[in-house]
Design an enzyme around this catalytic site. Structure first.
Site, PDB file in Angstrom:
ATOM      1  N   ASN A 181       6.191  25.183  10.550  1.00  0.00           N
ATOM      2  CA  ASN A 181       6.436  25.979   9.346  1.00  0.00           C
ATOM      3  C   ASN A 181       6.593  25.058   8.145  1.00  0.00           C
ATOM      4  O   ASN A 181       7.070  23.930   8.293  1.00  0.00           O
ATOM      5  CB  ASN A 181       7.703  26.823   9.504  1.00  0.00           C
ATOM      6  N   HIS A 232      20.668  28.124  11.242  1.00  0.00           N
ATOM      7  CA  HIS A 232      20.206  27.048  10.376  1.00  0.00           C
ATOM      8  C   HIS A 232      19.904  27.576   8.977  1.00  0.00           C
ATOM      9  O   HIS A 232      19.407  28.702   8.819  1.00  0.00           O
ATOM     10  CB  HIS A 232      18.931  26.424  10.964  1.00  0.00           C
ATOM     11  N   HIS A 275      19.735  31.359   9.446  1.00  0.00           N
ATOM     12  CA  HIS A 275      18.861  32.129  10.323  1.00  0.00           C
ATOM     13  C   HIS A 275      18.931  31.651  11.772  1.00  0.00           C
ATOM     14  O   HIS A 275      19.118  30.466  12.029  1.00  0.00           O
ATOM     15  CB  HIS A 275      17.412  32.021   9.847  1.00  0.00           C
ATOM     16  N   ARG A 283      18.431  29.247   1.661  1.00  0.00           N
ATOM     17  CA  ARG A 283      17.743  29.976   2.739  1.00  0.00           C
ATOM     18  C   ARG A 283      18.615  29.903   3.984  1.00  0.00           C
ATOM     19  O   ARG A 283      18.980  28.828   4.433  1.00  0.00           O
ATOM     20  CB  ARG A 283      16.379  29.358   3.030  1.00  0.00           C
ATOM     21  N   LYS A 333      17.602  39.640   2.607  1.00  0.00           N
ATOM     22  CA  LYS A 333      18.145  39.505   3.968  1.00  0.00           C
ATOM     23  C   LYS A 333      19.264  38.471   4.025  1.00  0.00           C
ATOM     24  O   LYS A 333      20.207  38.620   4.785  1.00  0.00           O
ATOM     25  CB  LYS A 333      17.045  39.219   4.982  1.00  0.00           C
ATOM     26  N   ARG A 338       0.808  -1.221   0.000  1.00  0.00           N
ATOM     27  CA  ARG A 338       0.000   0.000   0.000  1.00  0.00           C
ATOM     28  C   ARG A 338       0.839   1.268   0.000  1.00  0.00           C
ATOM     29  O   ARG A 338       0.363   2.334  -0.347  1.00  0.00           O
ATOM     30  CB  ARG A 338      -0.901   0.031   1.248  1.00  0.00           C
ATOM     31  N   LYS A 363      14.707  23.743  16.449  1.00  0.00           N
ATOM     32  CA  LYS A 363      13.961  23.371  15.245  1.00  0.00           C
ATOM     33  C   LYS A 363      14.116  21.885  14.977  1.00  0.00           C
ATOM     34  O   LYS A 363      15.208  21.344  15.073  1.00  0.00           O
ATOM     35  CB  LYS A 363      14.490  24.132  14.022  1.00  0.00           C
TER      36      LYS A 363
END
Length: 181
Positions: free
Chosen positions: A49, A118, A62, A59, A167, A23, A71
């Site tokens: 998020n 991160h 941060h 990205r 940024k 399945r 996180k």
């Protein structure tokens, strides 16, 4: 759940037990009791998020001061090269980075403790990242570490110039960054 420590204190690579049959598959993406048993941490997550990024989007890196976020990061579509930088001045791994591939196929997750920066680079055509945080996003406390700082020498697997936000282009070099004391 298999929990593997990394070269940065407190940063953990988590691999769920996956059950497959004709399945498809099933796995627990998060179980508080198992996470605590495997990691020794008992985070309280307050925000989930979801980001979608195209190939070569970078990205990060941060982090938040005063209200640092832990996180738990995973990828549900595609593949990213995920990076963590230790900004905890008292840590034996202060100023070091680790990078690992997270993908929908390998189903790995990365625990990024508070006090670390991160970021990630999208390696596939698109990637969807989901991450739980232990603090709410606080724009006033958000900081960006320069992704290509020579002091850090992160070995991003780039294919040409990365696609960056304003940024992220203007992040601070490690030597000028606010760190955790």
């Amino acid at each position: 759940m298999k929990c593997t420590p990394t070269a940065i204190a407190g940063v953990l690579l988590l691999e769920p037990q996956v059950f497959t049959d004709e399945r498809g598959f099933f796995f627990e993406s998060y179980n508080a009791r198992r996470f605590r048993e495997a990691s020794g941490f008992e985070p309280v997550f307050v925000q989930d998020n979801h980001s979608r990024s195209h190939r070569n989007v970078l990205r990060g890196l941060h982090y938040q001061v005063e209200v640092p976020q832990g996180k738990l990061v995973r990828v549900v579509q595609g593949t990213v090269f995920d990076v963590v930088v230790d900004l905890r001045a008292g840590s034996p791994s202060f100023g070091r980075w680790i990078g690992t591939e997270l993908s929908a196929d390998n189903r790995r997750q990365l625990w990024v403790p508070p006090g670390c920066a991160h970021g990630f680079l999208t390696l596939s055509e698109e990637a969807d990242c989901l991450y739980k945080t232990t603090e709410y996003w606080s724009p006033a406390h958000e900081r960006t570490l320069l992704w290509n700082d020579a002091r850090l020498a992160i070995e991003w697997p780039l294919m040409g110039e990365p696609i960056l936000s304003a940024k992220d282009r203007e992040g601070r070099p490690f030597g000028a960054a606010e760190v955790f004391r």
